[in-house]
Scaffold this active site. Structure first.
Site, PDB file in Angstrom:
ATOM      1  N   ASP B  15      39.374  43.522  39.096  1.00 41.05           N
ATOM      2  CA  ASP B  15      40.226  43.524  40.277  1.00 41.05           C
ATOM      3  C   ASP B  15      41.237  42.380  40.151  1.00 41.05           C
ATOM      4  O   ASP B  15      40.848  41.231  39.991  1.00 41.05           O
ATOM      5  CB  ASP B  15      39.309  43.321  41.499  1.00 41.05           C
ATOM      6  CG  ASP B  15      40.040  43.568  42.798  1.00 41.05           C
ATOM      7  OD1 ASP B  15      41.226  43.936  42.751  1.00 41.05           O
ATOM      8  OD2 ASP B  15      39.414  43.384  43.854  1.00 41.05           O
ATOM      9  N   ASP B 107      45.791  47.906  40.983  1.00 40.31           N
ATOM     10  CA  ASP B 107      45.266  46.576  40.649  1.00 40.31           C
ATOM     11  C   ASP B 107      43.763  46.560  40.361  1.00 40.31           C
ATOM     12  O   ASP B 107      43.163  45.498  40.321  1.00 40.31           O
ATOM     13  CB  ASP B 107      45.596  45.585  41.768  1.00 40.31           C
ATOM     14  CG  ASP B 107      45.065  46.028  43.105  1.00 40.31           C
ATOM     15  OD1 ASP B 107      44.586  47.169  43.211  1.00 40.31           O
ATOM     16  OD2 ASP B 107      45.134  45.243  44.063  1.00 40.31           O
ATOM     17  N   GLU B 108      43.166  47.724  40.172  1.00 42.68           N
ATOM     18  CA  GLU B 108      41.729  47.771  39.921  1.00 42.68           C
ATOM     19  C   GLU B 108      41.405  48.789  38.840  1.00 42.68           C
ATOM     20  O   GLU B 108      42.052  49.829  38.770  1.00 42.68           O
ATOM     21  CB  GLU B 108      40.980  48.284  41.163  1.00 42.68           C
ATOM     22  CG  GLU B 108      40.846  47.344  42.306  1.00 42.68           C
ATOM     23  CD  GLU B 108      40.241  48.084  43.499  1.00 42.68           C
ATOM     24  OE1 GLU B 108      39.097  48.553  43.388  1.00 42.68           O
ATOM     25  OE2 GLU B 108      40.923  48.216  44.514  1.00 42.68           O
TER      26      GLU B 108
END
Lengths: 168, 433
Positions: B15, B107-108
């Site tokens: 993350d 973003d992960e």
């Protein structure tokens, strides 16, 4: 690995596999590391071979082109760590880097003395020679009108310059 | 006490710490240590650095609220191009270690490391450390990582210590994490279920994980049974390595300033959104059978209409003519509007349809070919080289007139040969002197 290949190819002994693997290693199709483990060699990737020409005479150009690279491959090493910056000012003019040039830089590299680097100084990027003399580290411009920069505290080198691109 | 091998499976959740804001700091060192906020083009906080968080700024706060509590905050317009470039780099760096990577969001990502200790000659912990080091140093920002036997657990791990955490959760230590975690913090357990579980005496994630199978089965529905299994270290949700290609819906919304009650203008805004939605749909070879369009008023009220078609389409003009016919049902000329939006649903793979007597399908297939050429033109000369006449007003209008028009740096600092529409696919760090 060897026994898998043995069943896969219907060989009777591992020795036969060993010989085959040896040939493939010699030809560069497989790599063998110092512990004897195998990994794929140069046949991976987009290398064209003559056999794929569909009609007409096989073109010798096809074969020759297999050993060429694109500008992208030429200019960019580790793609994920590569960035570009625009040069401002002429502090590096004697190194042939002038205002407006594009520099291609790579993060995650430990700089060696003499490398051109991007360092963080007072919250801004600066491009200079990285110099190391004994225990002293400093940044050196390629222009006698500019002074070398001796860091007061820690010097943050963010990237190493790998190429300069100037388009006319 | 949960009994489990340490890593029957080894799943990683990665993350990016305040990803958008971190991308901005990675590009511009003068922002380091400052409260940085992205989203200024929308007027609300979209991402913020830990420095801003420390000052009480929160996501979705309006900018004037931020100015009151944190006057020295740095507001930046979102630069999605740069964020996407960093995002792809994140996936690619993880793929150096394993091909099993799920691109979960910008973003992960999840990664399956099971069985890789021998080929990589490292323990799972070492692999996780190595991935984190590559990400942090090559992208110039920090990531938080959780290593656990399942996705649900790995997600707990990546949140355990933020920013820049690396949390290893082997099976034998799971109870240590779960007993300290309130059950509502578990991925997939919402406020309703939390309230219900609390009534049943379940407060921590461990309380929940230690209930027996029959209890969970009789009290809760199937998705929660799956979460329960994952909390107990049993993989139910595999890491989904298919690159994002199937969407359940595609939506495009755009705000414009100043607000307007000009029907033709608002319709053109909608038309532009429809075109953009279909550009995306065609990229994934999808066609829609149902759509929902809406207008958002000055005071954030929505008016919308859902339309179901008798066949699927991948061409915007099919939908725009339907919208134009029924636009007046939701449009009020005395109202000021601030945004329009379209949501395409009932998406399926686009395939040639059966012919109908009125020749509508033939016409639609012809349009599909035309839009194929439109996409080719876009690939060559930039997005929106060709667009529908109905979108003309919106295409010729800067989306935000006045102070809000903030262009990301990347679009103003160009190299010779780059244009506003086409730039090098390498993040630009700005200027160096």
């Amino acid at each position: 690995m060897y026994s898998e290949i043995m069943t896969l190819l219907g060989f009777k002994s591992k020795n036969a596999v060993f010989k085959l693997v040896g040939r493939l290693v010699d030809e560069g199709f497989l790599n063998k590391d110092n512990k004897g483990r195998l990994s794929p060699g140069s046949f991976y990737g987009a290398v064209r071979t003559l056999g794929y020409v569909e009609a007409g005479f096989p073109s010798p150009a096809e074969e020759e082109l297999a050993d060429t690279i694109t500008f992208d491959e030429y200019l960019v090493g580790n793609r994920e760590a590569t960035y570009i910056l625009k040069v401002r000012g002429d502090s590096m003019k004697d190194a042939g880097i002038v205002e407006g040039d594009m520099v291609i830089v790579e993060r995650n590299i430990t700089p060696r003395s003499g490398d051109i680097v991007i360092a963080e100084v007072d919250g801004e990027w600066t491009i200079k020679y990285f110099r190391k003399k004994g225990n002293v580290i400093f940044l050196e411009p390629a222009n006698k009108d500019f002074q070398p920069i001796y860091p007061k505290e820690e010097l943050k080198i963010s990237a190493v310059v790998k190429a300069v691109v100037r388009k006319y | 006490m949960l009994k489990l091998f340490d890593f029957p499976r080894a799943i990683l959740h990665i993350d990016g710490d305040c990803f958008f804001a971190s991308c901005e700091v990675a590009k511009n060192p003068s922002l380091r240590g400052k409260p940085v906020i992205t989203g200024s083009e929308r007027g609300i906080v979209s991402s913020l650095t830990y420095e801003a968080k420390a000052r009480g700024v929160k996501r979705a706060m309006s900018l004037w609220e931020v100015k009151k509590i944190c006057p020295d905050a740095v507001f930046l317009p979102s630069d999605y191009e740069t964020y996407s470039l960093f995002s792809v780099r994140m996936y690619e760096i993880v793929r150096r270690y394993t091909s099993d990577v799920e691109e979960y969001s910008i973003d992960e990502c999840f990664a399956d490391l099971t069985g890789l200790q021998r080929p990589l000659n490292m323990s799972y912990e070492k692999i996780a450390e190595s991935i984190k080091r590559d990400l942090d140093t090559e992208l110039g920002m920090t990531f938080s990582i959780g290593l656990a036997p399942t996705k649900v657990l790995a997600k707990i791990g990546s949140k355990w210590k933020k920013p820049s955490g690396l949390t290893i959760m082997p099976g034998r230590n799971l109870h240590y994490f779960l007993e300290k975690l309130s059950v509502d913090k578990v991925w997939g357990i919402g406020p309703q279920t939390t309230a219900y579980l609390n009534k049943l005496g379940v407060r921590s994630a461990l309380d929940f994980a230690q209930k027996d199978f029959d209890w969970v089965k009789s009290c809760l529905s199937k998705p929660y049974l799956e979460i329960w299994k994952e909390l107990n270290g049993e993989v139910v949700n595999e890491v989904d390595t298919a690159r994002k290609s199937l969407y359940q819906s595609i939506s495009k919304t755009k705000t414009f300033t100043p607000q307007s009650s000009d029907k033709a203008f608002i319709l053109s805004q909608l038309s532009k959104n429809v075109e953009n939605a279909f550009i995306k749909a065609r990229r994934y070879k999808l066609a829609a059978k149902k759509f929902f369009f809406f207008l958002k008023t000055q005071d954030f009220q929505y008016a919308g209409l859902e339309i179901k078609m008798n066949r699927q389409t991948a061409s915007p003009n099919d939908i725009i003519s339907l919208i134009a016919n029924r636009f007046d049902e939701i449009f009020n000329p005395r109202q000021l509007y601030r945004a329009t939006g379209i949501i395409l649903t009932d998406l399926a793979e686009h395939k040639p349809s059966q012919l109908d007597i009125f020749g509508e399908v033939l016409k639609s297939d012809k349009y599909f070919k035309i839009f194929g050429s439109v996409d080719d033109m876009a690939a060559r000369y930039g997005k929106h080289t060709l667009f529908l006449g109905t979108s003309w007003q919106a295409m010729n209008f800067r989306q935000h007139q006045g102070g809000r028009e903030a262009k990301a740096d990347r679009k103003s600092v160009l190299f010779k040969g780059e244009t506003i529409r086409k730039r090098l696919a390498i993040p630009m760090l700005g200027e160096a002197w």
